[in-house]
Scaffold this motif. Structure first.
Motif, short mmCIF file in Angstrom:
data_model
loop_
_atom_site.label_atom_id
_atom_site.label_comp_id
_atom_site.label_asym_id
_atom_site.label_seq_id
_atom_site.Cartn_x
_atom_site.Cartn_y
_atom_site.Cartn_z
N UNK A 137 45.87 35.04 41.49
CA UNK A 137 46.00 34.03 42.55
C UNK A 137 46.63 34.61 43.81
N UNK A 138 47.25 35.77 43.70
CA UNK A 138 47.89 36.33 44.90
C UNK A 138 47.18 37.56 45.44
N UNK A 139 46.05 37.98 44.84
CA UNK A 139 45.49 39.24 45.30
C UNK A 139 44.59 39.15 46.53
N UNK A 140 44.09 37.95 46.85
CA UNK A 140 43.36 37.75 48.12
C UNK A 140 42.30 38.80 48.44
N UNK A 141 41.42 39.06 47.50
CA UNK A 141 40.35 40.01 47.77
C UNK A 141 39.07 39.28 48.19
N UNK A 142 39.20 37.99 48.45
CA UNK A 142 38.04 37.21 48.87
C UNK A 142 37.01 37.02 47.77
N UNK A 143 37.45 37.13 46.52
CA UNK A 143 36.50 36.96 45.42
C UNK A 143 36.28 35.50 45.08
N UNK A 144 35.02 35.18 44.88
CA UNK A 144 34.63 33.80 44.58
C UNK A 144 35.15 33.32 43.24
N UNK A 145 35.56 34.27 42.39
CA UNK A 145 36.01 33.88 41.04
C UNK A 145 37.52 33.91 40.88
N UNK A 146 38.26 34.18 41.97
CA UNK A 146 39.72 34.19 41.89
C UNK A 146 40.32 32.83 42.29
N UNK A 147 39.71 31.76 41.82
CA UNK A 147 40.30 30.43 42.01
C UNK A 147 40.68 29.91 40.64
N UNK A 148 41.65 28.99 40.61
CA UNK A 148 42.24 28.60 39.33
C UNK A 148 41.20 28.08 38.32
N UNK A 149 40.19 27.38 38.83
CA UNK A 149 39.18 26.82 37.93
C UNK A 149 38.38 27.93 37.23
#
Ligand code: UDP
Ligand code: MG
Length: 216
Positions: A137-149
């Protein structure tokens, strides 16, 4: 034309050295692979990065791959294995870190049967889920799959599908487990110790192979 992955490479550990780097999402595989590349001269192949590059390239599989990644599921083995095999063939190197693959038993079986390569060993970054979640949640690489859901779905797939692969290699005595909850530098100290103790063995196997091929 002889490919690097043909006949002579079907014997594991002779020509091509492959190390699988496994662990949950956010366990630090990519970060530590970058360190290993700098210190030990491996080529880093991240299955996830290859899949994301495939989406970007506008290939016919792109939309299918994109929706699977968004759902946190596993892309069909034939697609991922083909990308990995191609990347190995393109490389001049003979030492590979394959990161984030195999993710399920089918991935593992397909890779083995298609390439004839078995890993020299498997690095397993063991990290508690709450720590992995915090990192993702803190890496901010703009990945579409790095959201909590999606993260929750990825954890579920990891437990159900990827842990059995890790258990498989553990039962074969090939697993090298690392405490990945520690700070990056401390984890790399443990990683280095593993590579330093095994590189001697890998080097002597390579030397043996060289002797075999020059004396014939
Ligand atoms: N993925 C896949 N097969 C693979 C590697 C990745 O299907 O062999 C997909 C899967 O949907 C996964 C996503 O790509 O959730 C991201 O994988 P990556 O390894 O980049 O994520 P990480 O675990 O390093 O955060
Ligand atoms: Mg990664």
């Amino acid at each position: 034309m002889g490919s690097v992955l043909d006949a002579e490479c079907t014997e594991p550990g002779t020509k091509v050295t492959v190390i699988f780097v496994l662990g949950g999402p956010g366990s630090g595989k990519g970060t530590q692979c970058a360190n290993i590349v700098r210190h030990f001269g491996y080529t880093h192949l991240s299955a996830g990065d290859l899949l994301r590059a495939e989406i970007k390239s506008g290939s016919k599989n792109g939309t299918m791959i994109q929706s699977i990644i968004k759902e946190g599921k596993i892309v069909p083995s034939e697609v991922t294995v083909k990308l990995l095999q191609h990347a190995m063939q393109e490389s001049e190197n003979d030492k590979f870190l394959i990161d984030g693959f195999p993710r399920n038993e089918e991935n593992r079986e397909t890779f083995e049967s298609v390439t004839g390569i078995a890993p020299n060993f498997v690095l397993f970054f063991d990290c508690p889920e709450d720590e992995m979640e915090k990192r993702l949640l803190s890496r901010n690489q703009g990945r579409e799959d790095d959201n909590i859901e999606t993260i929750k779905k990825r954890f579920k797939v990891y437990l159900e599908s990827s842990l059995p692969v890790i258990a498989h290699y553990s039962s074969k005595g090939k697993l090298k487990k690392i405490d990945a909850a520690k700070p990056v530098d401390a984890v790399f100290e443990d990683v280095k110790a593993i590579f330093n103790s095994t590189s001697e063995k890998v080097a002597s196997e390579e030397f043996q192979h060289l002797q075999d091929s020059t004396s014939s």
